[in-house]
Structure formats: structure tokens, C-alpha cells
Design a protein around this motif. Structure first.
Motif, PDB file in Angstrom:
ATOM      1  N   THR A   1       8.898  11.612  78.704  1.00 49.44           N
ATOM      2  CA  THR A   1       7.858  12.279  79.980  1.00 49.44           C
ATOM      3  C   THR A   1       6.808  12.017  79.379  1.00 49.44           C
ATOM      4  O   THR A   1       6.393  11.250  78.020  1.00 49.44           O
ATOM      5  CB  THR A   1       8.228  13.678  79.997  1.00 49.44           C
ATOM      6  OG1 THR A   1       8.362  14.142  78.883  1.00 49.44           O
ATOM      7  CG2 THR A   1      10.405  13.935  81.082  1.00 49.44           C
ATOM      8  N   SER A   2       5.507  12.068  80.678  1.00 48.14           N
ATOM      9  CA  SER A   2       4.658  12.299  80.187  1.00 48.14           C
ATOM     10  C   SER A   2       4.261  13.529  78.704  1.00 48.14           C
ATOM     11  O   SER A   2       4.871  13.647  78.860  1.00 48.14           O
ATOM     12  CB  SER A   2       3.300  12.501  81.268  1.00 48.14           C
ATOM     13  OG  SER A   2       3.542  11.707  82.089  1.00 48.14           O
TER      14      SER A   2
ATOM     15  N   LEU B   1       3.714  16.200  76.285  1.00 49.01           N
ATOM     16  CA  LEU B   1       3.938  18.084  76.207  1.00 49.01           C
ATOM     17  C   LEU B   1       2.328  18.437  76.914  1.00 49.01           C
ATOM     18  O   LEU B   1       1.074  18.233  76.315  1.00 49.01           O
ATOM     19  CB  LEU B   1       4.012  18.427  75.849  1.00 49.01           C
ATOM     20  CG  LEU B   1       5.352  18.618  75.756  1.00 49.01           C
ATOM     21  CD1 LEU B   1       5.620  18.723  74.196  1.00 49.01           C
ATOM     22  CD2 LEU B   1       6.500  19.332  76.770  1.00 49.01           C
TER      23      LEU B   1
ATOM     24  N   SER C   1      -0.652  16.579  82.544  1.00 49.54           N
ATOM     25  CA  SER C   1      -0.268  17.104  84.301  1.00 49.54           C
ATOM     26  C   SER C   1      -0.154  15.970  85.068  1.00 49.54           C
ATOM     27  O   SER C   1      -1.484  15.280  85.428  1.00 49.54           O
ATOM     28  CB  SER C   1      -1.431  17.780  85.021  1.00 49.54           C
ATOM     29  OG  SER C   1      -1.126  18.053  85.962  1.00 49.54           O
TER      30      SER C   1
ATOM     31  N   ASP D   1       3.925  16.802  84.234  1.00 54.27           N
ATOM     32  CA  ASP D   1       4.849  15.965  83.356  1.00 54.27           C
ATOM     33  C   ASP D   1       5.739  14.882  83.497  1.00 54.27           C
ATOM     34  O   ASP D   1       7.063  16.301  84.291  1.00 54.27           O
ATOM     35  CB  ASP D   1       5.452  17.662  82.270  1.00 54.27           C
ATOM     36  CG  ASP D   1       6.314  16.493  81.182  1.00 54.27           C
ATOM     37  OD1 ASP D   1       6.454  15.998  80.360  1.00 54.27           O
ATOM     38  OD2 ASP D   1       7.274  17.418  81.211  1.00 54.27           O
TER      39      ASP D   1
END
Length: 397
Positions: free
Chosen positions: A80-81, A83, A86, A88
Motif C-alpha cells: 500500500t501507499s 505508512l 494520505s 493509505d
């Protein structure tokens, strides 16, 4: 279906070059976009269980970008993007497109038509015990993302088709869209509730069938560059009448292509400039989208391609996992590879004449380096007189 008159006449060579550029094999690749860029450019990357040099979803970006790190390929698809970023959110999900494919997460809404079709016309060869479906959903909601094994077991016996009730249930939920796979762990699907894993702005089935189909037809046209009705339908495994219903409003433009004998459509952006740049020399996965459709591959490249992994060994012509060799914008041979420790073994090689020998050698050397093989051994060459030139070319690289 009423088709507008073609706006452009393309020679067979022009069409071939448009296809190569659209598929990422002609011109300078966008290395900054990396594996995720390849995924979004193609719109779908096929998954398959066979691993000879590497799995097919690794071979797809390798063929376009070169020796990209294999761990980074997996990370690009499934991580995922970062940590703290914004939002995620995942970059990809797995669903039924051309086959089981990795798809860009932003395309989730455009597969609503297929989820609806699965929900309204279920067809299953596996029995689902009462209550199992609800139990799987409850367990995922309580425990978070899980593999089929963690849910209670994928199989009843060692036979690959003998799914457990849990596996049947979670796969059904995946097809319906209640569950999603946005990660694989050791090649196992990791299932999660779609409501938790899919970003909120994408989590809907609001688009009607026509809007979904327009999008997928347009994406197929962009990824193919130019294609017939059958080519475009095959990309995301649509029906011909589904393509017919939306192609006039898809943004693709009708063209004629020398020698094709059938109407074709092209991405208008692909017609704006002549394809130019450097050609990739590489081994191709048999599951590469450049050669997905057999009739199209023959029409464009004059090359007959067939995966023989599921053909009985005595009936194989080119080998278990014969990988076409792309060079100079042509398909110039095949290699059926294997790995023995640090040696890449070319079990069977087909070379399209002496002029193709250097390209086949180059493709083998690059592939060997990518999978950390330090030696290459050539076993059989279909044209025996080309074996010695190939071995020499390998030694000179």
C-alpha cells in the motif's frame, strides 16, 4: 451495429509498430513509474501458477523495463501507499479480467458489470455447505485479512480441484465483490472484506453496464494500440455484442489495416505521432498481453504461439514453457528454459535464421543475469546448424 467509415489507413508495418509502442516495447520506458506504471499502462497483468524463470506477473515488467528487482516487483503490486501517507490505499487488486489478473485499484468500479453478472447468474461446480459463506465473511470481519488456509483450509484432498467449502465460499465472495484480494503472500491470495480494503471513493457498483464496458473497451484499445473487434473483446474477456454496444462511444476510431481483412479500431492518441525509438530485445512470458490472442499474434507477427505446458509431453513441439523472443519489433525465435542451480538451461531453442542468433543470445544472457544464473547451457536447437553459432554468440557476450 453501425460503424463510422475508417478515418485512417494503416500499413501492416505501421500497425505492428503502433502495437509495440502501445504495449511498451518500442521507445523509452517510463522507469520512474516502474512496475506500477507498467500495470497502469497495460491495464491488466495476468497471473499464473507456472514458474520457470519467474512467475508471469514478474516477467511482464521485466520484458519492458529490463532487470527490475524481483522483490520490488511484488512490492510494487501489493504494498500500500507508505505508512503515514494520505490515504493509505492499495495500488492493485486481483480479479477476473483476461484471466486471473492484477488490475489497477482505480478500475474496481468498472468491473461492477462483472460482479453483477456473477451475483445474478451464479454457476458453480463446487458444493457450498450451508452457513459456510456467512461464516467466512464473519471470520474475515473479526480476524482481518486471511489466506484460505488461515480461514480453515483450501482443499479437502491433495487434488487441485477439490476445494474445501471454505475455499468455495471465499472465492464466491471474491467474484461477488464482497471480498477482495489486494495482496498475495507466498503465492497465496490474502482475502479481505472489500469494504475495508477498497478505498471508500472507489467502493461502489454505481456505474451501469454501458459505462463499465465503455471504459474497458477504451482501455483495451489504448493498451493494444489498434485491434479488431475480437482483439478488443479478448483483452478483458468481453463478449462481442458488449463491444458492439459501446465501441462507437468509447473514444476509439475506426481504421483499416493492410491485410487484416476485418474492421479495426485504434486509440486516437496512437495515431498522432509515428512510433519511433529503441526496440526491446527480450524473452516474453507466454502470458504476455502482447501475445495473448493467438490469431492476433499470427496476424501481426506471422508467428504461431501456443503454450504447451498442458499438452502431453510427447505432443509438444516447442517445449513446456516456450518463451517467444522479441527483437527489432519481430518475434524471431523461442526458448524453452529451465533452471538448474546457477545455470539457465535452454532446453529447446527455435531461431528464425542466422540473423536472429545474436538477438536470441542477448535475450538469454539478460534473462540469466536477472534470475541470478551465471551460466547458460544450450541443449537442443531445432535447426542444428545454428547451435554452434548460438553457443559462440553466448560466449562472446
Amino acid at each position: 451495429m453501425t460503424t463510422a467509415p475508417p478515418t485512417t489507413d494503416l500499413s501492416a508495418d505501421e500497425a505492428r509498430r503502433i502495437v509495440l509502442r502501445a504495449q511498451g516495447f518500442l521507445g523509452t520506458p517510463d522507469r520512474r513509474a516502474g512496475v506500477r506504471g507498467v500495470l497502469r499502462h497495460l491495464g491488466a497483468v495476468q497471473l499464473d501458477t507456472i514458474s520457470v524463470l519467474a512467475r508471469s506477473h514478474e516477467l511482464i515488467p521485466y520484458a519492458r523495463l529490463g532487470a527490475v528487482g524481483r522483490k520490488s516487483v511484488e512490492a510494487a503490486y501489493w504494498t500500500t501507499s507508505p505508512l503515514g501517507a494520505s490515504p493509505d490505499r492499495p495500488h492493485a487488486f486481483e480479479y477476473w479480467s483476461h484471466a486471473a489478473c492484477i488490475l489497477p485499484i482505480e478500475e474496481w468500479p468498472h468491473f461492477a458489470f462483472r460482479r453483477r453478472a456473477y451475483r445474478s447468474r451464479p454457476h458453480w461446480n463446487h458444493q457450498l455447505p450451508d452457513g459456510t459463506y456467512d461464516q467466512v465473511i464473519k471470520q474475515l470481519r473479526t480476524e482481518g485479512p486471511l489466506t484460505a488456509t488461515e480461514l480453515g483450509g483450501a482443499k479437502k484432498t491433495s487434488e487441485w480441484w477439490d476445494w474445501s467449502g471454505t475455499k468455495v465460499a471465499v472465492e464466491r465472495a471474491l467474484m461477488y465483490g464482497e471480498v477482495v484480494c489486494v495482496e498475495r503472500r507466498g503465492w497465496k491470495r490474502v482475502y479481505d472484506l472489500a469494504e475495508r480494503a477498497v478505498p471508500a471513493d472507489l467502493l461502489h457498483d454505481e456505474l451501469d453496464d454501458a459505462e463499465c464496458l465503455r471504459r474497458l473497451v477504451r482501455l483495451a484499445g489504448q493498451a493494444l494500440g489498434v485491434g479488431t473487434r475480437a482483439d478488443i473483446a479478448d483483452y478483458h474477456r468481453l463478449k462481442g455484442d458488449q463491444v458492439d454496444a459501446v465501441i462507437a462511444d468509447s473514444g476509439l476510431v475506426p481504421v483499416t489495416v493492410e491485410g487484416w481483412g476485418k474492421p479495426a479500431w485504434a486509440d486516437p492518441a496512437a495515431l498522432e505521432t509515428a512510433p519511433r525509438g529503441r526496440h526491446r530485445t527480450t524473452l516474453l512470458s507466454p502470458f504476455d498481453s502482447l501475445i495473448w490472442e493467438r490469431a492476433r499474434t499470427e496476424r501481426i507477427f506471422g508467428f504461431t504461439h501456443r503454450l504447451e505446458a498442458y499438452v502431453p509431453k510427447p505432443k509438444r513441439v516447442h517445449g513446456y514453457f516456450a518463451m517467444p523472443v522479441l527483437a527489432g519489433g519481430r518475434l524471431v525465435g523461442r526458448v524453452d528454459p529451465a533452471r538448474e542451480g546457477g545455470t539457465l538451461v535452454a532446453r529447446q531453442v527455435t531461431v528464425d535464421g542466422p540473423k536472429a542468433v545474436p538477438a536470441v543470445a542477448q535475450a538469454l544472457v539478460e534473462a540469466a543475469s536477472w534470475v541470478d544464473c551465471t551460466d547458460i547451457r544450450v541443449e537442443r536447437v531445432d535447426s542444428p546448424d545454428l547451435r554452434e553459432p548460438l553457443v559462440k554468440a553466448l560466449a562472446d557476450l
